[in-house]
Each structure stands twice: as structure tokens, then as C-alpha cells.
Design an enzyme around this catalytic site. Structure first.
Site, mmCIF file in Angstrom:
data_model
loop_
_atom_site.group_PDB
_atom_site.id
_atom_site.type_symbol
_atom_site.label_atom_id
_atom_site.label_comp_id
_atom_site.label_asym_id
_atom_site.label_seq_id
_atom_site.Cartn_x
_atom_site.Cartn_y
_atom_site.Cartn_z
ATOM 1 N N GLY A 33 0.816 -1.212 0.000
ATOM 2 C CA GLY A 33 0.000 0.000 0.000
ATOM 3 C C GLY A 33 0.842 1.250 0.000
ATOM 4 N N ASN A 34 0.210 2.375 0.264
ATOM 5 C CA ASN A 34 0.929 3.649 0.311
ATOM 6 C C ASN A 34 0.276 4.568 1.333
ATOM 7 O OD1 ASN A 34 -1.103 5.437 -1.154
ATOM 8 N ND2 ASN A 34 -0.835 3.767 -2.609
ATOM 9 N N HIS A 35 0.861 5.737 1.522
ATOM 10 C CA HIS A 35 0.440 6.632 2.601
ATOM 11 C C HIS A 35 -0.675 7.605 2.227
ATOM 12 C CE1 HIS A 35 3.437 5.392 5.479
ATOM 13 N NE2 HIS A 35 4.410 5.567 4.593
#
Ligand code: CTP
Ligand code: CA
Length: 227
Positions: A33-35
Site C-alpha cells: 500500500g501507500n500513505h
């Protein structure tokens, strides 16, 4: 500080916004995932609705309160996001892609939770995800429709040069380039950006609330809408 009266200048316009960040399953409990928080996308949704637009948001893993008065479609992965955008794009006067789309996904997602076995784990083999923004541009050219297409890019260095190259590569009308790193942009309320136009325009938006950047983006979109 918000402006006083809001002009309903997007009345009768349909806008589609992607927000959040995709998650690519490794197994039933783990993902890549990512932020991305979804804050900028939701700010765009609220401001467009306030200006009278008919708003659809495709939200990837956004943990924020639902924006009022918008049609919300929830997705998880990049492939799901691509499918939802494909289903919703017809008839949209503008599409704004704020979602952080994972560039790659695991080729295989394990059906059961991966366990430690005492030996080194197998590497995770990745495959590239579809480029949704570039696909929107291809569809528009094929169908000959008038749709304003906006991308967002987070860059850490050579922000403008990278942004120009990306704008040309994607073929979109506007690219909003954020400088990230050092605590900037992700998960914060403030955002500093430069909006690059395919027509060569450069609009600097000073550090301020994501709502203000959203309103500037809609100003630039409104200028480009036919009629
Ligand atoms: N985007 C997309 N589909 C992808 C990747 C990105 O639609 N598979 C969109 C994003 O929503 C964003 C824009 O493209 O609006 C720019 O994303 P970015 O990650 O900066 O571009 P990439 O082409 O993936 O380039 P990079 O190698 O720098 O990540
Ligand atoms: Ca990318």
C-alpha cells in the site's frame, strides 16, 4: 480561510474524482500500500459539490468521514479502481485522479496466510497495473468526447521538470504536482502545489488548506470546460 459566497459555477457539470490509495493483496491479511489519506480527493469532492457539480468519488481505502452529497464508490485494489473509473467515466465533464495507484501488484495473491517456514521466504513477483489516467485519455481520443482530465503527481526532486515530462507522457490537460518528503503533503491538511497545463500554463498554489488547492483546480477545470 474560505471565500465568502460560493459561485455555483459547476452546476450541471458531472465530475468524477478518485481518492485514497490502492492496496494490492499479498495474502488475505497483507498488502502493498501507500500513505495516501484521501484528504485531497475528498476536498475536491466537497468543493465541487459546493460549486454545484454532480460528484462521484471512487475511494480507495479512505478512512475519513464520507463527503456529504456525493455518490461514493468504494474500492480496494488498482484493478478495482480501474473498473470503477471505467464504469463511471461516461458523461463526466471532468475526471480528477488524486488516487495513489500502486504501480505494481503481486502476480499471485496467496489464498491462505503465508506462514514462516524457517527458510527464506519466496520473493513476491510483481506485475504492472493498468495506467488508469493514460487510459482515460486514450478513451477520450477514441470517443471524441470533451472531457477535462486531471492528474496528480507527487515528486521529491526536479518537481517541475518531472511534472512536465509526466504531463506529456500521460496526455492529460492538467497535472497538479506536489512536492513530497520531509513531512509534506501525505496525511497533512496543507499542501503546496504547482499546476501544469498541457497548454504550457504554470500556476503556483501557495501552501494552504487542501480545500484551497481544490478550489484552484476547479477554477482551472472550469476555464477548460466547453460552454
Ligand atoms: N495513475 C493512474 N494509474 C496508475 C498509476 C498512476 O491513473 N497505474 C495516475 C495517478 O492517479 C496520478 C497520475 O497517474 O493522477 C500520476 O501518478 P504517478 O504515480 O505520479 O505517475 P506514474 O506514471 O506512475 O509515474 P512514476 O513512475 O513516477 O510513479
Ligand atoms: Ca506511480
Amino acid at each position: 480561510l474560505r471565500r465568502g459566497a460560493v459561485e455555483p459555477d459547476l452546476t450541471g457539470k458531472r465530475v468524477l474524482i478518485s481518492a485514497g490509495g490502492t492496496r494490492e493483496a499479498i495474502d488475505p491479511v497483507r498488502f502493498i500500500g501507500n500513505h495516501s489519506s484521501g484528504r485531497q480527493g475528498y476536498a475536491l469532492a466537497r468543493t465541487a459539490a459546493a460549486r454545484g457539480a454532480d460528484v462521484t468519488v471512487v475511494a480507495a481505502n479512505v478512512g475519513l468521514p464520507d463527503p456529504a452529497g456525493v455518490h461514493l464508490v468504494r474500492v480496494g485494489s488498482a484493478v478495482e479502481l480501474a473498473e470503477a473509473v471505467e464504469a463511471e467515466r461516461a458523461g463526466a465533464d471532468a475526471v480528477v485522479m488524486t488516487a495513489a495507484v500502486a504501480d505494481f501488484r503481486p502476480v499471485n495473491s496467496a489464498a491462505s496466510k503465508i506462514k514462516k517456514s524457517g527458510t527464506a521466504p519466496a520473493p513476491i513477483e510483481l506485475v504492472e497495473n493498468p495506467d488508469i489516467l493514460a487510459g482515460l485519455v486514450v478513451s477520450r481520443e477514441r470517443e471524441g468526447t470533451a472531457q477535462t482530465i486531471v492528474g496528480f503527481a507527487a515528486e521529491t526532486d526536479d518537481v517541475i521538470a518531472n511534472g512536465r515530462a509526466k504531463l506529456a507522457r500521460k496526455g492529460c490537460d492538467l497535472l497538479v504536482v506536489n512536492q513530497v518528503g520531509g513531512g509534506k503533503a501525505f496525511g497533512t491538511d496543507d499542501n503546496k502545489a504547482t499546476v501544469l497545463g498541457a497548454d504550457g500554463t504554470v500556476v503556483d498554489v501557495p501552501t494552504g488548506p487542501k480545500e484551497d488547492l481544490a478550489d484552484r483546480v476547479w477554477d482551472l477545470v472550469a476555464e477548460r470546460l466547453p460552454g
